[in-house]
Scaffold this active site. Sequence first.
Site, short mmCIF file in Angstrom:
data_model
loop_
_atom_site.label_atom_id
_atom_site.label_comp_id
_atom_site.label_asym_id
_atom_site.label_seq_id
_atom_site.Cartn_x
_atom_site.Cartn_y
_atom_site.Cartn_z
N ASP A 140 18.55 -27.37 11.32
CA ASP A 140 19.01 -28.42 10.56
C ASP A 140 19.98 -27.69 9.46
O ASP A 140 19.47 -26.83 8.88
CB ASP A 140 17.87 -29.14 9.93
CG ASP A 140 18.32 -30.22 9.33
OD1 ASP A 140 17.54 -30.85 8.38
OD2 ASP A 140 19.25 -30.97 9.76
N HIS A 198 19.98 -37.41 1.06
CA HIS A 198 18.64 -36.58 1.09
C HIS A 198 17.47 -37.01 -0.16
O HIS A 198 17.97 -37.19 -1.00
CB HIS A 198 18.71 -35.33 1.23
CG HIS A 198 19.59 -34.80 2.53
ND1 HIS A 198 20.85 -34.36 2.66
CD2 HIS A 198 18.92 -34.93 3.86
CE1 HIS A 198 21.35 -34.11 3.71
NE2 HIS A 198 20.21 -34.36 4.53
N ASP A 248 12.34 -35.83 6.84
CA ASP A 248 11.67 -34.78 6.13
C ASP A 248 10.75 -35.25 5.08
O ASP A 248 9.63 -35.06 5.11
CB ASP A 248 12.87 -33.67 5.68
CG ASP A 248 12.01 -32.67 5.17
OD1 ASP A 248 12.67 -31.64 4.85
OD2 ASP A 248 10.79 -32.48 5.27
O1 LIG Z 1 18.26 -35.37 6.61
C1 LIG Z 1 17.34 -34.71 6.42
C2 LIG Z 1 16.09 -35.60 5.98
O2 LIG Z 1 16.25 -36.61 5.21
P1 LIG Z 1 15.19 -37.23 4.15
O3 LIG Z 1 15.05 -36.59 3.04
O4 LIG Z 1 15.43 -38.77 3.94
O5 LIG Z 1 14.01 -37.33 5.17
N1 LIG Z 1 17.19 -33.86 7.20
O6 LIG Z 1 18.45 -33.04 7.66
NA NA Z 2 20.41 -31.84 11.81
ZN LIG Z 3 20.15 -33.94 6.50
#
Ligand SMILES: O=C(COP(=O)(O)O)NO
Ligand code: NA
Ligand SMILES: [Zn+2]
Length: 311
Positions: free
Chosen positions: A88, A184, A259
């Site tokens: 990621d 995020h 996440d």
């Molecule tokens: O985009 C995300 C996670 O987003 P969140 O903070 O909304 O869980 N990871 O790449």
């Molecule tokens: Na990703």
């Molecule tokens: Zn992200």
Amino acid sequence: PYVDTKVILENADKHGYGVPALNINNLEFLHYIIEAGIKMNSPVIIETSQGAMKYAGNGDFRKGAEIFVKMVRTFADEANIPVALHLDHGKSFEYIVAAIKAGYSSVMIDASEHPFEENMKITKEIVKIAHAAGVSVEAELGQLAGIEDEAVAAENVLVDPEEAKIFVEETDVDFLAPAVGTSHGAFKFKGAAKIDYDRIKKVKEYVKRPLVLHGASSVVPEFVEIAEKHGADFGGAKGVPAEILKEAVKCGINKVNTDTDLRIAFVAGLREFLNGNPKEFDPRKYFKLAREYTIKVITDRMEVLGSAGKA
Ligand SMILES: O=C(COP(=O)(O)O)NO
Ligand code: NA
Ligand SMILES: [Zn+2]
Ligand SMILES: [Ca+2]
């Protein structure tokens, strides 16, 4: 089985559902995700940030990548659900190459803070390398505000669907993460929660491949309340409501990055358990509620996104 992320996402694209992409930093979260996937008969995409690779390898990100591949493959090889491992927000060439070498199913090259041409150039290079190794690639167009692990984007810059068309034709990237209004972390949106559905639809029309929604945690009030009851301070936390996620999937989103929701559910359970069990210090016991709540938030998400029953 351990599969290419592309296999999972092309099936989701074909049948119009979303698959949760769930971030881990350690063994516990991996356990909970696999348990949830088996319980719901849902494919799962496990993803790690660059920071998670560093953390797992105690500073050595190449070691961390190897540890994650071995852990995930051990679960995947014996689970009767498709499991993929994805890097990621890959930003550094070294981390991306380390993930490919270690055996990740797919990698994200996040060059979205660069100008369009530069993002396209960098992404094209990574696609060439990754495809040569049979690894699929995700890229990002537009900017999400909020913390992206190691880089803080100031403002939301929404994707330009025309640019997305050119970008995908030029780079042949396998899946695209268009910035459509999310950000995020636990404090999303300035006003009411909303994302640009028309923009998702336009991008989908142009690129005709799986799309990724970043910043997709719902910041579930039930778990925020439990955490705050037991000493957390998440005042002002707000996420993407389930209804908006469902609509986003209808518009063409297939990979849903999550996440923050796992972190909040886990810490709510941990705080509640520790407050209620002052004598407990066995690590096989004091994660009991953290495990329960994290599995719950994942199984609920699989229902909302429609990946339940699709393994
Ligand atoms: O985009 C995300 C996670 O987003 P969140 O903070 O909304 O869980 N990871 O790449
Ligand atoms: Na990703
Ligand atoms: Zn992200
Ligand atoms: Ca980015």
